[in-house]
Design a protein around this motif. Structure first.
Motif, PDB file in Angstrom:
ATOM      1  N   GLY A 232       0.813  -1.212   0.000  1.00 58.56           N
ATOM      2  CA  GLY A 232       0.000   0.000   0.000  1.00 58.56           C
ATOM      3  C   GLY A 232       0.848   1.265   0.000  1.00 58.56           C
ATOM      4  N   ASN A 233       0.159   2.383   0.132  1.00 58.86           N
ATOM      5  CA  ASN A 233       0.826   3.680   0.158  1.00 58.86           C
ATOM      6  C   ASN A 233       1.566   3.875   1.477  1.00 58.86           C
ATOM      7  OD1 ASN A 233       1.232   6.489  -0.872  1.00 58.86           O
ATOM      8  ND2 ASN A 233       0.072   6.972   0.982  1.00 58.86           N
ATOM      9  N   THR A 234       2.785   4.395   1.360  1.00 58.43           N
ATOM     10  CA  THR A 234       3.580   4.706   2.555  1.00 58.43           C
ATOM     11  C   THR A 234       3.476   6.203   2.833  1.00 58.43           C
ATOM     12  OG1 THR A 234       5.130   2.937   1.992  1.00 58.43           O
ATOM     13  CG2 THR A 234       5.872   4.593   3.592  1.00 58.43           C
ATOM     14  N   PRO A 235       3.095   6.606   4.037  1.00 57.60           N
ATOM     15  CA  PRO A 235       2.955   8.040   4.309  1.00 57.60           C
ATOM     16  C   PRO A 235       4.316   8.740   4.248  1.00 57.60           C
ATOM     17  CG  PRO A 235       2.728   6.763   6.330  1.00 57.60           C
ATOM     18  CD  PRO A 235       2.760   5.788   5.209  1.00 57.60           C
ATOM     19  N   PRO A 236       4.316  10.018   3.818  1.00 59.09           N
ATOM     20  CA  PRO A 236       5.580  10.765   3.797  1.00 59.09           C
ATOM     21  C   PRO A 236       6.109  11.001   5.210  1.00 59.09           C
ATOM     22  CG  PRO A 236       3.751  12.221   3.333  1.00 59.09           C
ATOM     23  CD  PRO A 236       3.193  10.831   3.379  1.00 59.09           C
ATOM     24  N   GLU A 237       7.377  11.353   5.281  1.00 61.79           N
ATOM     25  CA  GLU A 237       8.040  11.551   6.569  1.00 61.79           C
ATOM     26  C   GLU A 237       8.763  12.899   6.570  1.00 61.79           C
ATOM     27  OE1 GLU A 237      11.522   9.334   9.231  1.00 61.79           O
ATOM     28  OE2 GLU A 237      11.137   8.732   7.150  1.00 61.79           O
ATOM     29  N   ILE A 238       8.552  13.689   7.614  1.00 62.93           N
ATOM     30  CA  ILE A 238       9.284  14.959   7.765  1.00 62.93           C
ATOM     31  C   ILE A 238      10.680  14.638   8.272  1.00 62.93           C
ATOM     32  CG2 ILE A 238       9.410  17.129   9.037  1.00 62.93           C
ATOM     33  CD1 ILE A 238       6.386  17.225   8.992  1.00 62.93           C
ATOM     34  N   VAL A 239      11.681  15.020   7.520  1.00 59.27           N
ATOM     35  CA  VAL A 239      13.065  14.666   7.849  1.00 59.27           C
ATOM     36  C   VAL A 239      13.888  15.864   8.323  1.00 59.27           C
ATOM     37  CG1 VAL A 239      13.047  12.704   6.271  1.00 59.27           C
ATOM     38  CG2 VAL A 239      13.757  14.960   5.430  1.00 59.27           C
ATOM     39  N   SER A 240      13.343  17.082   8.208  1.00 55.28           N
ATOM     40  CA  SER A 240      14.113  18.268   8.618  1.00 55.28           C
ATOM     41  C   SER A 240      13.988  18.494  10.121  1.00 55.28           C
ATOM     42  CB  SER A 240      13.623  19.507   7.875  1.00 55.28           C
ATOM     43  OG  SER A 240      12.244  19.713   8.143  1.00 55.28           O
ATOM     44  N   LYS A 241      15.006  19.095  10.691  1.00 58.90           N
ATOM     45  CA  LYS A 241      14.972  19.499  12.089  1.00 58.90           C
ATOM     46  C   LYS A 241      14.626  20.992  12.154  1.00 58.90           C
ATOM     47  CE  LYS A 241      18.421  16.104  13.515  1.00 58.90           C
ATOM     48  NZ  LYS A 241      19.740  15.884  14.164  1.00 58.90           N
ATOM     49  N   GLU A 256      11.242  20.081   5.391  1.00 61.01           N
ATOM     50  CA  GLU A 256      11.658  19.162   4.333  1.00 61.01           C
ATOM     51  C   GLU A 256      11.043  17.787   4.626  1.00 61.01           C
ATOM     52  OE1 GLU A 256      15.677  17.112   2.407  1.00 61.01           O
ATOM     53  OE2 GLU A 256      15.865  18.678   3.926  1.00 61.01           O
ATOM     54  N   ALA A 257      10.402  17.211   3.622  1.00 62.50           N
ATOM     55  CA  ALA A 257       9.755  15.900   3.784  1.00 62.50           C
ATOM     56  C   ALA A 257      10.213  14.963   2.673  1.00 62.50           C
ATOM     57  CB  ALA A 257       8.238  16.036   3.766  1.00 62.50           C
ATOM     58  N   ARG A 258      10.054  13.659   2.932  1.00 62.58           N
ATOM     59  CA  ARG A 258      10.466  12.642   1.974  1.00 62.58           C
ATOM     60  C   ARG A 258       9.372  11.579   1.907  1.00 62.58           C
ATOM     61  NH1 ARG A 258      15.854  10.477   3.756  1.00 62.58           N
ATOM     62  NH2 ARG A 258      16.476  12.592   3.139  1.00 62.58           N
ATOM     63  N   ASP A 259       9.163  11.047   0.689  1.00 58.79           N
ATOM     64  CA  ASP A 259       8.132  10.020   0.522  1.00 58.79           C
ATOM     65  C   ASP A 259       8.788   8.747  -0.014  1.00 58.79           C
ATOM     66  OD1 ASP A 259       5.006   9.606   0.360  1.00 58.79           O
ATOM     67  OD2 ASP A 259       5.893   8.646  -1.392  1.00 58.79           O
ATOM     68  N   ALA A 260       8.605   7.623   0.704  1.00 58.85           N
ATOM     69  CA  ALA A 260       9.250   6.367   0.326  1.00 58.85           C
ATOM     70  C   ALA A 260       8.745   5.829  -1.001  1.00 58.85           C
ATOM     71  CB  ALA A 260       9.022   5.328   1.419  1.00 58.85           C
ATOM     72  N   ASP A 261       7.519   6.195  -1.405  1.00 58.45           N
ATOM     73  CA  ASP A 261       6.957   5.726  -2.676  1.00 58.45           C
ATOM     74  C   ASP A 261       7.399   6.591  -3.852  1.00 58.45           C
ATOM     75  OD1 ASP A 261       5.554   3.773  -1.274  1.00 58.45           O
ATOM     76  OD2 ASP A 261       3.876   5.128  -0.918  1.00 58.45           O
ATOM     77  N   GLY A 262       8.133   7.662  -3.570  1.00 57.88           N
ATOM     78  CA  GLY A 262       8.574   8.550  -4.634  1.00 57.88           C
ATOM     79  C   GLY A 262       7.563   9.590  -5.041  1.00 57.88           C
ATOM     80  N   ARG A 264       5.862  13.034  -5.440  1.00 56.56           N
ATOM     81  CA  ARG A 264       6.509  14.350  -5.457  1.00 56.56           C
ATOM     82  C   ARG A 264       5.566  15.473  -5.020  1.00 56.56           C
ATOM     83  NH1 ARG A 264      11.388  14.245  -7.972  1.00 56.56           N
ATOM     84  NH2 ARG A 264      11.902  12.355  -9.155  1.00 56.56           N
ATOM     85  N   ASN A 265       4.303  15.347  -5.303  1.00 53.26           N
ATOM     86  CA  ASN A 265       3.361  16.420  -4.988  1.00 53.26           C
ATOM     87  C   ASN A 265       2.854  16.261  -3.562  1.00 53.26           C
ATOM     88  OD1 ASN A 265       3.585  17.489  -7.613  1.00 53.26           O
ATOM     89  ND2 ASN A 265       2.047  16.025  -8.367  1.00 53.26           N
ATOM     90  N   LEU A 266       3.700  16.620  -2.626  1.00 52.76           N
ATOM     91  CA  LEU A 266       3.327  16.515  -1.221  1.00 52.76           C
ATOM     92  C   LEU A 266       2.569  17.765  -0.798  1.00 52.76           C
ATOM     93  CD1 LEU A 266       6.632  15.051   0.278  1.00 52.76           C
ATOM     94  CD2 LEU A 266       4.631  13.830  -0.591  1.00 52.76           C
ATOM     95  N   ARG A 267       1.578  17.561   0.057  1.00 55.01           N
ATOM     96  CA  ARG A 267       0.796  18.666   0.594  1.00 55.01           C
ATOM     97  C   ARG A 267       1.008  18.732   2.098  1.00 55.01           C
ATOM     98  NH1 ARG A 267      -2.407  16.101  -3.134  1.00 55.01           N
ATOM     99  NH2 ARG A 267      -3.464  14.877  -1.529  1.00 55.01           N
TER     100      ARG A 267
END
Length: 283
Positions: A232-241, A256-262, A264-267
């Motif tokens: 299924g879909n993996t939720p994005p993760e905030i990686v910035s401090k 700054e956030a990152r999404d394991a599924d790739g 790009r259009n994060l909200r």
């Protein structure tokens, strides 16, 4: 020559001469594994007016490798040297314990793999009884049973979460089972083995299955294939401090956030904060 028949019709097997044979003589022979032929003892000369005892010429257990819960039978060839009728008596033992009674065929209600099944046969006629004849076989292996294969976790499978194959299997002999596993992704073999699959390199939407065989070291079952499990879909993760800085009178924090599924259009949305704080909805 006349063949004696005991309590049960031996049919054509009487003339087959298969398996073990046991000779008769003054002393009984030791039990011999089925399939090892033995020569019949010579018939003693007949004294005037004296009937001679019958002879058990051959004795075998069929099948050669019986299993607990199955049936075995004694295949006997016996004769009376004076042409008289012959009656047969049977005594069965499993694992050294007497079972079954005086019958030519036996249902194996007890016993475990490797135990001996033994039968002793005595032929009786007008001239007395033959020497006891013995045959022996060992209880064989029963195959394991593989009923189904489940995959875990059932819900919320995400990239990086290991998938486990859970076989439902049993062995009637209580043998330790090993499992041979081949993993499929989108219906194609991956080359991965073992009961656990690493999903870190897969993608959202990939469909996972496991094809499993069970073996007790002697017999291997047919393969059973699990149902499909989809990533299924993996939720994005905030990686910035937090790196707070002022721009004029405005305090800013670049997220700054990152999404394991790739994706790009994060909200973004703000869940709590000081009065007047806002966040940009998009990158």
């Amino acid at each position: 020559m006349t063949f004696g028949i005991g309590r049960g019709w031996l049919g054509p097997a009487m003339a087959l001469g298969l398996g073990l044979a046991a000779g008769c003589g003054s002393a009984p022979e030791e039990a011999v594994p089925s399939g090892a032929p033995m020569g019949a003892a010579p018939v003693a000369p007949r004294a005037q007016g004296e009937d001679r005892p019958p002879v058990v010429e051959q004795l075998a257990i069929e099948p050669l490798e019986p299993v607990p819960g199955g049936r075995v039978r004694a295949v006997v060839r016996a004769s009376d040297p004076d042409g008289g009728s012959v009656q047969l008596r049977y005594a069965w033992r499993v694992g050294g314990l007497a079972v079954g009674g005086d019958v030519p065929e036996l249902q194996l209600e007890s016993g475990r793999k490797g135990q001996d099944v033994e039968v002793t046969v005595v032929a009786a006629g007008a001239g007395g009884e033959s020497a006891p004849a013995h045959a022996r076989a060992a209880l064989g292996n029963r195959p394991p049973r593989l009923l189904a294969v489940a995959l875990e976790p059932v819900d919320s499978l995400r990239l990086g979460t290991p998938v486990k194959a859970v076989p439902e299997a049993s062995d009637p002999d209580d043998d330790t089972l090993r499992f041979e596993v081949a993993w499929l992704v989108n219906g194609q073999p991956t080359g991965a083995t073992g009961l656990e699959l690493d999903t870190a390199r897969l993608r959202r939407g990939d469909r996972i299955q496991a094809k499993v065989r069970a073996t007790d070291g002697t017999v291997t079952t047919d393969a059973v294939t699990s149902g499909e499990l989809q990533i299924g879909n993996t939720p994005p993760e905030i990686v910035s401090k937090p790196d707070l800085h002022f721009e004029g009178d405005v305090l800013r924090y670049d997220v700054e956030a990152r999404d394991a599924d790739g994706d790009r259009n994060l909200r973004y949305s703000l869940h709590g904060g000081p009065e007047g704080m806002t966040i940009d909805r998009f990158d």
